[in-house]
Design a protein around this motif. Structure first.
Motif, PDB file in Angstrom:
ATOM      1  N   UNK A 139       0.852  -1.190   0.000  1.00 17.09           N
ATOM      2  CA  UNK A 139       0.000   0.000   0.000  1.00 17.09           C
ATOM      3  C   UNK A 139       0.886   1.237   0.000  1.00 17.09           C
ATOM      4  N   UNK A 140       0.382   2.284  -0.653  1.00 19.24           N
ATOM      5  CA  UNK A 140       1.125   3.546  -0.700  1.00 19.24           C
ATOM      6  C   UNK A 140       0.238   4.652  -0.157  1.00 19.24           C
ATOM      7  N   UNK A 141       0.822   5.534   0.651  1.00 18.81           N
ATOM      8  CA  UNK A 141       0.113   6.729   1.111  1.00 18.81           C
ATOM      9  C   UNK A 141       0.836   7.951   0.554  1.00 18.81           C
ATOM     10  N   UNK A 142       0.058   8.911   0.034  1.00 17.95           N
ATOM     11  CA  UNK A 142       0.655  10.157  -0.461  1.00 17.95           C
ATOM     12  C   UNK A 142       0.200  11.339   0.396  1.00 17.95           C
ATOM     13  N   UNK A 196      -4.472   8.172   4.364  1.00 13.85           N
ATOM     14  CA  UNK A 196      -5.163   7.197   3.515  1.00 13.85           C
ATOM     15  C   UNK A 196      -4.127   6.361   2.760  1.00 13.85           C
ATOM     16  N   UNK A 197      -4.514   5.143   2.410  1.00 11.12           N
ATOM     17  CA  UNK A 197      -3.620   4.202   1.721  1.00 11.12           C
ATOM     18  C   UNK A 197      -4.337   3.610   0.512  1.00 11.12           C
ATOM     19  N   UNK A 198      -3.606   3.425  -0.589  1.00 14.26           N
ATOM     20  CA  UNK A 198      -4.151   2.729  -1.756  1.00 14.26           C
ATOM     21  C   UNK A 198      -3.156   1.666  -2.199  1.00 14.26           C
ATOM     22  N   UNK A 199      -3.699   0.583  -2.778  1.00  8.41           N
ATOM     23  CA  UNK A 199      -2.829  -0.533  -3.141  1.00  8.41           C
ATOM     24  C   UNK A 199      -1.998  -0.204  -4.379  1.00  8.41           C
ATOM     25  N   UNK A 200      -0.713  -0.532  -4.315  1.00  9.72           N
ATOM     26  CA  UNK A 200       0.188  -0.332  -5.455  1.00  9.72           C
ATOM     27  C   UNK A 200       0.075  -1.520  -6.407  1.00  9.72           C
ATOM     28  N   UNK A 210       0.748   5.087  -9.566  1.00 11.67           N
ATOM     29  CA  UNK A 210       0.559   6.320 -10.345  1.00 11.67           C
ATOM     30  C   UNK A 210       0.048   7.431  -9.437  1.00 11.67           C
ATOM     31  N   UNK A 211       0.663   8.613  -9.585  1.00 10.26           N
ATOM     32  CA  UNK A 211       0.298   9.717  -8.689  1.00 10.26           C
ATOM     33  C   UNK A 211       0.364  11.037  -9.444  1.00 10.26           C
ATOM     34  N   UNK A 212      -0.414  11.994  -8.991  1.00 10.97           N
ATOM     35  CA  UNK A 212      -0.409  13.341  -9.550  1.00 10.97           C
ATOM     36  C   UNK A 212       0.003  14.266  -8.410  1.00 10.97           C
ATOM     37  N   UNK A 243       3.816  13.980   2.633  1.00  6.24           N
ATOM     38  CA  UNK A 243       4.737  12.887   2.954  1.00  6.24           C
ATOM     39  C   UNK A 243       4.241  11.632   2.245  1.00  6.24           C
ATOM     40  N   UNK A 244       5.154  10.941   1.525  1.00 12.55           N
ATOM     41  CA  UNK A 244       4.790   9.693   0.854  1.00 12.55           C
ATOM     42  C   UNK A 244       5.479   8.523   1.545  1.00 12.55           C
ATOM     43  N   UNK A 245       4.807   7.374   1.529  1.00 14.14           N
ATOM     44  CA  UNK A 245       5.403   6.181   2.144  1.00 14.14           C
ATOM     45  C   UNK A 245       4.740   4.909   1.644  1.00 14.14           C
ATOM     46  N   UNK A 246       5.439   3.780   1.803  1.00 12.75           N
ATOM     47  CA  UNK A 246       4.901   2.482   1.392  1.00 12.75           C
ATOM     48  C   UNK A 246       4.828   1.559   2.599  1.00 12.75           C
ATOM     49  N   UNK A 247       3.890   0.599   2.516  1.00 13.24           N
ATOM     50  CA  UNK A 247       3.679  -0.355   3.626  1.00 13.24           C
ATOM     51  C   UNK A 247       3.418  -1.730   3.024  1.00 13.24           C
ATOM     52  N   UNK A 248       4.293  -2.694   3.331  1.00 11.39           N
ATOM     53  CA  UNK A 248       4.183  -4.030   2.732  1.00 11.39           C
ATOM     54  C   UNK A 248       3.435  -4.985   3.647  1.00 11.39           C
ATOM     55  N   UNK A 249       2.786  -5.975   3.017  1.00 14.63           N
ATOM     56  CA  UNK A 249       2.143  -7.082   3.730  1.00 14.63           C
ATOM     57  C   UNK A 249       2.634  -8.358   3.068  1.00 14.63           C
TER      58      UNK A 249
END
Ligand SMILES: Nc1nc2c(c(=O)[nH]1)N[C@H]1C(S)=C(S)[C@@H](COP(=O)(O)O)O[C@H]1N2
Ligand SMILES: [Mo]
Length: 407
Positions: free
Chosen positions: A311-314, A319-323, A340-342, A349-355
């Motif tokens: 998941x990525x949060x921008x 909020x988080x959306x799946x990459x 994809x991001x605009x 702040x951007x970040x990723x979270x793995x499962x």
């Protein structure tokens, strides 16, 4: 036993019988190995920069290559000696002794005659991405933060012989429950491994991305202990001894153990398997962002198996959306994700979270410290096994910084 199996047993016996006889010519020598490509890899070998003993370190420029395979020439390096051993592969032997029915000695040629496996796996130093590095000052030529903070992990296709094949050939005695094994470098780097893991997915690798294992990575052979912290994967592998208890080799006792105040300052001993991690490699600190479309890309991995999702949060974790996972997903391997991001030009702040496939989720720093029962940065537990979510802060002018300890 079917005929195929008994053929193989005979074959293994012959290979073992060959051991001790000098192997044929034709193997690449250490001198024939490719060296670091200075164009891609910005850092020359450094001595003792962060350790009190001689130490050679290179960090992988995670921001500079595509896909999941780290080009061999930029694989990270953690070497506990002042130079790399130059080993003549024709002379090199791997011995297995201790609590076995038949002590064995394998030449490189013997090993290459045995059944082999090719597997894509990450390697990662126990200190990678630790809070110690986040709070250290970058030295010249260490590259961007994603390189020097996160670049002690790399991923390769390794080829070699399952350790279970070698151990079965030697015949492990009933009381043999651990291994202690040693490299042929000046410091005789050693480690301990429980028999269960040894018989599971560990192998003795002689090839890295199709080429002979690079000198820096342990030419001519190294242990690959998938998913476990780097020091288990002993390079320049020379001796394996089957024993009935764990050993506290120098590296395990001095370099790899962590003391805890809540257990009377006793060491927790060393860690084994890496938990799940991920990092956005682009855009990341030190780069500059422009308004409009941005592809966010990064790597995720787990010592427990495959990555299930990222998941990525921008918006700083609100909020988080799946990459999107891009390309192959291997077990205990780097996995590529894209998103994809605009960017609208606002500070964020951007970040990723793995499962991973076991359901384990990469923690925030706060959650990790809670799990460890520690409160602050000064605690020694912060120096290894760190797998917290990496926040990158984007300022209005498009500059990006590491805010692991500032957010
Ligand atoms: N023989 C030997 N094996 C070794 C080491 C070493 O210094 N000598 N370093 C260990 C450590 S601490 C790590 S993180 C990994 C690094 O592997 P690499 O240098 O191939 O990236 O190798 C491990 N195996
Ligand atoms: Mo390491």
């Amino acid at each position: 036993m079917d005929s195929n199996k008994s053929d193989r047993r005979r074959f293994l016996k012959q290979a073992a019988a060959l051991a001790g006889v000098a192997a044929g010519a034709g193997l690449v020598t250490a001198k024939g190995q490719p060296t670091q490509d200075k164009h891609v890899h910005v850092e020359p070998p450094r001595r003792g920069a962060r350790y009190s003993i001689d130490h050679l370190t290179h960090y992988t420029p995670l921001q500079d290559y595509a896909g999941i395979i780290t080009p061999s020439r930029v694989h990270f390096v953690q070497q506990h000696s002042s130079e790399f051993p130059e080993i003549d592969a024709d002379e090199h032997r791997l011995t297995i002794h201790g609590m076995v029915d038949r002590p064995l000695s394998f030449s490189m040629d013997d090993l290459k005659r045995l059944p082999s496996v090719s597997r894509v796996h990450f390697l990662e130093c126990q200190g990678n991405s630790s809070s110690l590095i986040h709070t250290a000052r970058a030295e010249p030529n260490m590259g961007l933060p994603v390189q020097y903070i996160w670049g002690m992990t790399s991923c390769s296709e390794w080829t070699g012989v399952p350790l279970s094949v070698l151990l079965k050939e030697a015949g492990v005695k009933k009381e043999g429950s651990w291994l202690v094994y040693e490299g042929a470098d000046p410091g005789k780097f050693s480690h301990t491994l429980p028999m269960g893991k040894a018989m599971d997915d560990v192998f003795v690798a002689y090839a890295q991305n199709g080429d002979p294992v690079r000198v820096e990575q342990g030419y001519p052979i190294r242990m690959i202990v998938p998913g476990w912290e780097g020091p288990f994967s002993v390079k320049y592998l020379r001796h394996i001894k089957v024993v009935d208890q764990p050993y506290h080799a120098w590296n395990e006792a001095m370099n790899h153990s962590v003391t805890r105040a809540d257990v009377g300052d006793k060491a927790r001993w060393y860690h084994f398997q890496w938990a799940t991690k991920s990092v956005i490699t682009r855009p990341s600190a030190g780069m500059e962002l422009r308004r409009g479309y941005v592809q966010i890309t990064g790597l995720a991995w787990s010592g427990a198996g495959k990555i299930a999702k990222v998941d990525v949060s921008t918006d700083g974790g609100k909020t988080w959306r799946e990459a999107r996972i891009d390309g192959a997903v291997h077990s205990k391997a780097h996995t590529r994700f894209n998103f994809d991001w605009e960017w609208n030009g606002q500070e964020t702040v951007i970040m990723s979270r793995s499962t991973d496939e076991t359901g384990d989720v990469q923690p925030s720093r706060e959650a990790l410290y809670r799990n460890w029962g520690i409160k602050d940065l000064e605690h020694p537990a912060r120096t290894t096994h760190f797998n917290a979510i990496q926040p990158w802060k984007i300022a209005r002018d498009g500059t990006i910084s590491d805010v692991m300890f500032a957010a």
